[in-house]
Design a protein around this motif. Structure first.
Motif, PDB file in Angstrom:
ATOM      1  N   PHE A   1       0.841  -1.205   0.000  1.00 40.18           N
ATOM      2  CA  PHE A   1       0.000   0.000   0.000  1.00 40.18           C
ATOM      3  C   PHE A   1       0.876   1.256   0.000  1.00 40.18           C
ATOM      4  CE2 PHE A   1      -2.280   3.412   2.103  1.00 40.18           C
ATOM      5  CZ  PHE A   1      -3.528   3.378   1.501  1.00 40.18           C
ATOM      6  N   GLY A   2       1.887   1.230   0.848  1.00 42.44           N
ATOM      7  CA  GLY A   2       2.757   2.412   1.014  1.00 42.44           C
ATOM      8  C   GLY A   2       3.445   2.832  -0.270  1.00 42.44           C
ATOM      9  N   THR A   3       3.875   1.851  -1.073  1.00 47.39           N
ATOM     10  CA  THR A   3       4.609   2.205  -2.294  1.00 47.39           C
ATOM     11  C   THR A   3       3.675   2.443  -3.488  1.00 47.39           C
ATOM     12  OG1 THR A   3       4.909  -0.162  -2.743  1.00 47.39           O
ATOM     13  CG2 THR A   3       6.748   0.988  -1.683  1.00 47.39           C
ATOM     14  N   GLU A   4       2.399   2.096  -3.339  1.00 48.69           N
ATOM     15  CA  GLU A   4       1.509   2.272  -4.496  1.00 48.69           C
ATOM     16  C   GLU A   4       0.431   3.330  -4.319  1.00 48.69           C
ATOM     17  OE1 GLU A   4       0.084  -1.627  -5.622  1.00 48.69           O
ATOM     18  OE2 GLU A   4       1.836  -1.917  -6.898  1.00 48.69           O
ATOM     19  N   PHE A   5       0.021   3.587  -3.084  1.00 54.37           N
ATOM     20  CA  PHE A   5      -1.091   4.535  -2.906  1.00 54.37           C
ATOM     21  C   PHE A   5      -0.773   5.946  -3.423  1.00 54.37           C
ATOM     22  CE2 PHE A   5      -4.220   7.112  -0.544  1.00 54.37           C
ATOM     23  CZ  PHE A   5      -5.365   6.493  -1.015  1.00 54.37           C
ATOM     24  N   PRO A   6       0.511   6.390  -3.375  1.00 56.13           N
ATOM     25  CA  PRO A   6       0.796   7.748  -3.872  1.00 56.13           C
ATOM     26  C   PRO A   6       0.400   7.975  -5.335  1.00 56.13           C
ATOM     27  CG  PRO A   6       2.651   6.932  -2.600  1.00 56.13           C
ATOM     28  CD  PRO A   6       1.702   5.779  -2.763  1.00 56.13           C
ATOM     29  N   ILE A   7       0.291   6.887  -6.109  1.00 60.67           N
ATOM     30  CA  ILE A   7      -0.043   7.037  -7.538  1.00 60.67           C
ATOM     31  C   ILE A   7      -1.470   7.544  -7.724  1.00 60.67           C
ATOM     32  CG2 ILE A   7      -0.910   4.695  -7.945  1.00 60.67           C
ATOM     33  CD1 ILE A   7       1.359   6.629 -10.332  1.00 60.67           C
ATOM     34  N   VAL A   8      -2.333   7.306  -6.730  1.00 60.17           N
ATOM     35  CA  VAL A   8      -3.758   7.632  -6.889  1.00 60.17           C
ATOM     36  C   VAL A   8      -3.944   9.132  -7.160  1.00 60.17           C
ATOM     37  CG1 VAL A   8      -5.965   7.659  -5.642  1.00 60.17           C
ATOM     38  CG2 VAL A   8      -4.512   5.628  -5.566  1.00 60.17           C
ATOM     39  N   LYS A   9      -3.356   9.935  -6.293  1.00 59.63           N
ATOM     40  CA  LYS A   9      -3.484  11.387  -6.434  1.00 59.63           C
ATOM     41  C   LYS A   9      -2.763  11.868  -7.700  1.00 59.63           C
ATOM     42  CE  LYS A   9      -2.813  15.514  -3.667  1.00 59.63           C
ATOM     43  NZ  LYS A   9      -2.149  16.070  -2.489  1.00 59.63           N
ATOM     44  N   TYR A  10      -1.602  11.270  -7.936  1.00 61.98           N
ATOM     45  CA  TYR A  10      -0.773  11.655  -9.082  1.00 61.98           C
ATOM     46  C   TYR A  10      -1.480  11.355 -10.407  1.00 61.98           C
ATOM     47  CZ  TYR A  10       3.277  11.309 -12.273  1.00 61.98           C
ATOM     48  OH  TYR A  10       4.145  11.426 -13.322  1.00 61.98           O
ATOM     49  N   LEU A  11      -2.116  10.167 -10.489  1.00 62.50           N
ATOM     50  CA  LEU A  11      -2.821   9.777 -11.719  1.00 62.50           C
ATOM     51  C   LEU A  11      -4.049  10.667 -11.932  1.00 62.50           C
ATOM     52  CD1 LEU A  11      -3.193   7.879 -14.135  1.00 62.50           C
ATOM     53  CD2 LEU A  11      -4.291   6.230 -12.613  1.00 62.50           C
ATOM     54  N   ALA A  12      -4.755  10.965 -10.828  1.00 60.42           N
ATOM     55  CA  ALA A  12      -5.926  11.836 -10.941  1.00 60.42           C
ATOM     56  C   ALA A  12      -5.498  13.203 -11.479  1.00 60.42           C
ATOM     57  CB  ALA A  12      -6.596  11.983  -9.581  1.00 60.42           C
ATOM     58  N   LYS A  13      -4.362  13.687 -11.000  1.00 62.04           N
ATOM     59  CA  LYS A  13      -3.851  14.997 -11.432  1.00 62.04           C
ATOM     60  C   LYS A  13      -3.519  14.943 -12.934  1.00 62.04           C
ATOM     61  CE  LYS A  13      -2.197  18.961  -9.713  1.00 62.04           C
ATOM     62  NZ  LYS A  13      -3.369  19.762  -9.574  1.00 62.04           N
ATOM     63  N   LYS A  14      -2.902  13.844 -13.366  1.00 62.88           N
ATOM     64  CA  LYS A  14      -2.561  13.698 -14.790  1.00 62.88           C
ATOM     65  C   LYS A  14      -3.823  13.747 -15.647  1.00 62.88           C
ATOM     66  CE  LYS A  14       1.760  11.389 -15.570  1.00 62.88           C
ATOM     67  NZ  LYS A  14       2.436  10.539 -16.510  1.00 62.88           N
ATOM     68  N   LEU A  15      -4.861  13.008 -15.207  1.00 63.13           N
ATOM     69  CA  LEU A  15      -6.109  12.965 -15.972  1.00 63.13           C
ATOM     70  C   LEU A  15      -6.792  14.337 -15.975  1.00 63.13           C
ATOM     71  CD1 LEU A  15      -7.483   9.477 -14.915  1.00 63.13           C
ATOM     72  CD2 LEU A  15      -6.882  10.169 -17.230  1.00 63.13           C
ATOM     73  N   GLU A  16      -6.701  15.029 -14.851  1.00 63.67           N
ATOM     74  CA  GLU A  16      -7.299  16.354 -14.745  1.00 63.67           C
ATOM     75  C   GLU A  16      -6.631  17.327 -15.724  1.00 63.67           C
ATOM     76  OE1 GLU A  16      -7.054  17.801 -10.771  1.00 63.67           O
ATOM     77  OE2 GLU A  16      -9.234  17.809 -10.600  1.00 63.67           O
TER      78      GLU A  16
END
Ligand SMILES: [Zn+2]
Length: 371
Positions: free
Chosen positions: A331-346
């Protein structure tokens, strides 16, 4: 409002499907590419929290890292958790899409984001994706024969892009030629300049099937001397693949490095396998589960390797290799992608003036608690 297919195409640019491992199951897992999307939510896992948020926020699509459907389904039992979720998602017309190992490997994906978080530069993949040499073919065909040639080269294996076949691009123009004595022109006469409406077909294929594709093209082509060009393309995947290895600007103490890892991830603790006291300059990493690359990290000269899901014997192996190892959790190494991916899509949505809202899951937490 845009179509689900438009989002899928945007995701294909961020995490190309062909980068996924063979055993993986990314892509659109529930829904219809034609359905309209007003609001979507990005998450790590399609869990009850995320589904409830999607319902409350009236989202039409969920984009997750872990595929919601991974193993083939033999039944959909609505009295069991997964079946019940599928029923809810279908009843509420919520599409579900996953970008998994393709997002791990992609340039600018999870592992590159971790490198960015930790200030690693000169990064390369730990396990490079395939770098097959491709050839680009450009061939000029009379308009009426374009389809015949296109089908022939497609049948010979040209035009595979990811999981799509028969890909090509066509444009029309005028071809000019002067048949010289001794020729047997398909169109025109010897000694007279001829002009013909021609189609230019462009496609790609792996270098290893070049003779097969050219043979098929020449067989279907009506001209005595077909005009075509071949261009060797540099491998495009050299910066993609699982894991990364890179360098810090300056070497730092192991204690400072571990503190930095802990402070930049959504974790309360990390596990350290301390094998030596050397300063850290070169670090290797693999998000999620990556203990299989400990040897590779050592071979590539890393001073430390950071991953998740490390087992007892894998920790012992790191010690045997005199390799410092950090288990920062899946979880620790993968959860940061959630916000980052949302930002990319935005950013893509704003650039293209799409009328959609992009949310990201803030509620999910690591299932493990340290007591
Ligand atoms: Zn994972």
């Amino acid at each position: 409002m845009i179509s689900c297919q438009t989002i899928i195409e945007a995701m294909e640019k961020i995490a190309p499907h062909n980068l996924a491992e063979e055993w993986d199951n990314p892509g659109l897992l529930i829904g219809d590419p034609a359905q309209k999307i007003n609001k979507l939510i990005v998450c790590l896992d399609v869990n009850n929290n995320v589904i409830n948020t999607a319902l409350k926020e009236k989202c039409d699509m969920i984009i997750s890292h872990h595929p919601f459907i991974f193993h083939p389904l033999k039944k959909i039992r609505t009295d069991l958790p997964q079946g019940k979720s599928i029923q809810t998602l279908l009843a509420n017309n919520i599409a579900v899409f996953a970008a998994h190992t393709n997002l791990d490997s992609a340039l600018g994906g999870i592992n590159d984001y971790l490198c960015h978080l930790w200030g690693l530069h000169n990064t390369i993949p730990l396990n490079t994706a395939s770098t097959e040499e491709l050839i680009k073919l450009i061939v000029f065909v009379p308009v009426d024969y374009a389809e015949k040639v296109r089908l022939a080269i497609g049948k010979a294996g040209a035009g595979f892009v990811g999981k799509y076949s028969n890909c090509s691009f066509e444009s029309n123009g005028t071809g000019h030629f002067l048949p010289l004595p001794g020729t047997n022109p398909f169109i025109g006469e010897i000694g007279k300049t001829a002009s013909v409406n021609e189609t230019k077909i462009e496609t790609i294929f792996p270098a290893k099937i070049q003779s097969k594709v050219i043979k098929a093209m020449l067989k279907a082509h009506p001209y005595e001397e077909a005009a075509y060009e071949l261009h060797s393309l540099k491998p495009t995947n050299i910066f993609t693949g699982l894991g990364r290895i890179g360098e810090l600007s300056t070497a730092i103490d192991l204690e400072d490095f571990t503190a930095m890892i802990k402070n930049t991830l959504p974790v309360k603790n990390i596990r350290l396998v301390k094998s030596n006291n050397k300063k850290i300059k070169k670090a290797a990493l693999c998000s999620g589960t990556g203990a299989e690359f400990i040897n590779r990290a050592k071979f590539m000269g890393a001073d430390i390797y950071i991953t998740g899901d490390v087992k007892y014997h894998e920790a012992q192996k790191a010690q045997e290799l005199n390799m410092n190892l950090i288990d920062a959790g899946h979880f620790g190494t993968e959860f940061p992608i959630v916000k980052y991916l949302a930002k990319k899509l935005e950013t893509i949505a704003t650039k293209n003036k799409w009328q959609i809202k992009v949310l990201h899951d803030k509620a999910s937490v690591d299932p493990f608690t340290v007591i």
